[in-house]
Design an enzyme around this catalytic site. Sequence first.
Site: not given
Ligand SMILES: [Zn+2]
Ligand SMILES: [Zn+2]
Length: 458
Positions: A119, A204, A305, A332
Site C-alpha cells: 500500500n 486485512h 487499526n 505491522d
Molecule cells: Zn492492516
Molecule cells: Zn499493515
Amino acid sequence: MALSESNGGPSHSPLVVRDSAPADLLIRRAHVLDPRAGIDAQHDVLVRGGEIASLGAPGTLEAPHGAEVLDGEGRHLFPGFVDPHVHFRTPGQEHKEDLDSGTRSAAAGGFVAVIAMPNTEPVVDSAPVLRSLREAARREARVPVGFLASITTGLAGDALTEMAELRDTGALGFTDDGKPVHRAAILQRALQYQRLCGGVLALHEEDPSLSGHGVMHEGEVSARLGLAGIPSISESTLIARDAAIAGYEDGAIHIQHLSARESVAAVAEAKARGVRITCEASPHHLALTEDDVLASRLDTRLKMNPPLRGAADRQALIDGLREGTIDCIATDHAPHAREEKEVPWEQAPMGTTGLETAFAAVHTELVVPGVLPLALVVEKLSAGAELFGLVPPRIAVGRPAELCLIDLAAEWEVGEAGYASRSENCCFAGRTLRGKVLATVAAGAVAYRERALALSAA
Ligand SMILES: [Zn+2]
Ligand SMILES: [Zn+2]
C-alpha cells in the site's frame, strides 16, 4: 533463506538483499535456543563465510585467524526473527521510511527477513513497480526483503491485478492491506487465480459498514470518552465470510493482525473444518489494551487499526498463540511522520512502529511474568516465514547464518536512544522493556551490532 521446494513459487529468488561481506564470527558460550532444531543449551557457534560451520561445547571452539569473537556468556542466541508484515513506505513516502531505514530498524530488532506490504504510492500492483522495488532492495536492504503485491489494482477493490505476472516478477503473495477485500466475488476470483500461480492471500479484515468512522475499540473506554468505536465484529464477521470462501475454493488465506476474541474463535472454527487458514497477532495487541489508551491520555502512538481492544481480547490472543490457533507474531510496523501524529486523537493516522520493540515487548509482558514460554515466543517470531513459503532460520551446521544475540536481562527505555526507523511513532515509547538485541546476522552477514558490544579479533 531458501524458497520451499514444495510450494511452486516464482522463478525469481523471493527475497532481496544488498551484497555484504559474509561473516566470519565465533560466538562464545551463548545459550543457544532454537526450538525447531531442538537446541536449548550453552554452545560455541562458529560462522565461516556466512554459514554456520560448527557448534561445540562451550569454550571448545577456536576462532580462525581474522574471525571476530563475540562474547555470548550470559546471553541468548536465537534463530533470527522473520516479520511477514511491515510497511516501508517506499515508493512515495520515504520521509517516513525506506528500504535502508526500514531494514536497519528490522536488524536492530533481531529480524533477519521481512515482508513488505504494497500500500505505497504508487501501489505495488504491476510488474514494473515491483521490479523497481526489488532493484532498490538489492542496493539498500540490510536484511532480506520480500514483497507482497496488491490483490486489486490501486487497492480499489474492483479489478484483480495480473497475479501470475506479479508472481513471476517475485511477489511472495498478495494483499490489499490497509483495506479489506470488500467484494466477496473479487476474493473468490483471486483464490481461483491462486490455484494457477500460487501465493498466499493476506487479508486485512474489517467490514467498513461496521467500523465506519471509528477511532478506537468500541467498548467501555470509547463509551466513557464519547469516541466513535470500531466493534470487534467488524473484524470477526469478515474473517468468517472469507474463511467460508477459502474453504469453498480450497484456497489458502492468511489473516493479518488478529485483534479480537471473536476473531480467534472464527479462525479456530475454520481450522477445525479444514480450511487452509493461518493468522498472525502483533506485539501491541498481545501486550496492550484500551486501558493503555486511556492511561496514555490519548497518546496517538497508541492509535492503530485494528485498535487495541479489551482485556478479554488480549487474553484470547495470548491463548490462541499458546494453543496454536495463531500461527505467528507479526509487527505491522507502520511508520508515520511526527507532525501527522501530533494532532488530536480523532485526526491522527493509524499505525505504530514495532520492529525494534517486538521481542522486548512480548518478552517483558508475557515471558517474564511466566504467561508464555520463551521457546514459544522465539518460534512464533519466525514462523511467519513458513506461511509465505520460506524456510525459517535454523541454527544448524551448513545453514546460512541467520541469528540474533540477545541479552534477556538488559533493561532499556524505548526511545531514549532514538530509533533506527525514520519514524518515532512507537506505542511502547517511554516504557522500560527487558531484553535487548545485541547483534543480528542476516543472510550470512552482520546486519546489526549494538554500539556497546565488545568485539575482538582473533
Ligand atoms: Zn492492516
Ligand atoms: Zn499493515
